[in-house]
Enzyme design. Sequence first.
Site, mmCIF file in Angstrom:
data_model
loop_
_atom_site.group_PDB
_atom_site.id
_atom_site.type_symbol
_atom_site.label_atom_id
_atom_site.label_comp_id
_atom_site.label_asym_id
_atom_site.label_seq_id
_atom_site.Cartn_x
_atom_site.Cartn_y
_atom_site.Cartn_z
ATOM 1 C CB SER A 231 5.627 3.415 4.969
ATOM 2 O OG SER A 231 4.072 4.202 5.463
ATOM 3 C CG ASP A 472 1.394 11.591 3.166
ATOM 4 O OD1 ASP A 472 1.217 11.118 4.340
ATOM 5 O OD2 ASP A 472 2.614 10.964 2.622
ATOM 6 C CG HIS A 475 4.208 8.786 5.037
ATOM 7 N ND1 HIS A 475 2.902 8.323 3.941
ATOM 8 C CD2 HIS A 475 4.518 7.665 5.934
ATOM 9 C CE1 HIS A 475 2.330 6.776 4.499
ATOM 10 N NE2 HIS A 475 4.140 6.223 4.855
#
Length: 499
Positions: A231, A472, A475
């Site tokens: 990802s 998060d 990312h």
Amino acid sequence: MSTSSPFFSRTIVSYTLSTSLFIVFFLCSVFLFTRRALEPSLSPYHTDIPVPDPRPPPLNFPPIEPLPSKDPDEKPHDADVTVDTNPKEEESDPRRDGDDVAVNTKMKAAEDSDGVNLTAKPDPKDGGSSRNEDPVVVEENNNDESAVVEKLRGCDLYKGSWVKDDKEYPLYQPGSCPYVDEAFDCGRNGRRDSDYLNWRWKPNGCDLPRFNATDFLEKLRGKSLMLVGDSMNRNQFESMLCVLREGLSDKSRMYEVHGHNITKGRGYFVFKFEDYNCTVEFVRSHFLVREGVRSNAQGNTNPTLSIDRIDKSHARWKRANILVFNTGHWWVHGKTARGKNYYKEGDVIYPKFDATEAYRRALKTWAKWIDQNVNPQKQLVFYRGYSSAHFRGGDWDSGGSCNGEKEPVKKGAILDSYPLKMKIVEEAIKEMQVPVILLNVTKLTNFRKDGHPSIYGKPNMDGKKVSSRKQDCSHWCLPGVPDVWNHLIYVSLLLQAHS
């Protein structure tokens, strides 16, 4: 009569000799004069004489081939089965994919149910993709590019610092790109500070040339660029779509060829840029080696990872002209880190195996595949290095957070942090026969604790307590840090063209 005969013979011989010498002298004079007279007219042909070129030959990219309608990896006789990740586990893990929310992109259906037609079509607005450019303009552009490249010689692009630049960055405005999915769309999700958008990477001793989306697209004309990985590479893939989109005058000429929306649940996308007959693709491969399952006597199944077999998506990799690989974040937690009854070589499943050694062997498997299947005269390979996470007070699943960070790190041990995984990557690349460009972004991401989605990976509900949210900090928000990774790919293409 007899007395005059000798005299007459000598006269004949003398006359013949004199005549012969005169003729020889005359012919030599004519030859020398003619050679000198012809030399200027012959000089233009001297350039036709082949001269060995000491430089390595440039990449000769083949045209894009039509994509098959079916996945070449999905073979019924294949014994291994790709693991379907537990949706609950994936949703709670921000190191993995973002939220499964479709992006409302303007899509165009595939042209042919049996495949995708990647033949360039003339554009009535700009005269088509085959243009007759002014050779003077082309020469000037080449000279300008050569001057830019010359300034980068000997400069380490990955050692430097972040400088504030609100003129060049962001490369596109927040909310302007329809290809950013919800997990990375921090502005739409309620993030109000904007300083994180305006940082430009500056290597020590040089400056990166200004990003030029149109020139980047020209360098991709007739080619396919494919990002393969987890990802984090999808994060970079979405950034790539957005930065290249800025180079289009008619943005409807860019579309996903199968009509798919970008979601975390789908692992394969192909975006075509019609006016340039090029594609930008993403292929999901968490480990670059093969995921599978095993069944026990009770009929229960458990995941396995064959570290000596390449990932099942490898048939797609072969079609690309430019490849960008990564793997890393899935190796540091869960079953991968524990290594119990998980790692497999041949038919042997190890009861317990060290995750670091497994990573090393997996990278060797990937490197071997590249050496055996990539033609360095026609393909270019990048490996994008490990991207730093910035959890404080815990990890992704234990209360770690990064919200409220508004500036890059200025000092501290984290700036010199360099994980063992990156040393393993360097060792693998050093032993390869096919050249691989290492996009060594690890240390430049060490600075950017301010660039993560944190609590803004989903719409921020008013009154929702921050402490109740899993954050998060792996990312990156878009626009953001991955735009710089793609800027570095652009610079690498500039350098490669002049190597």
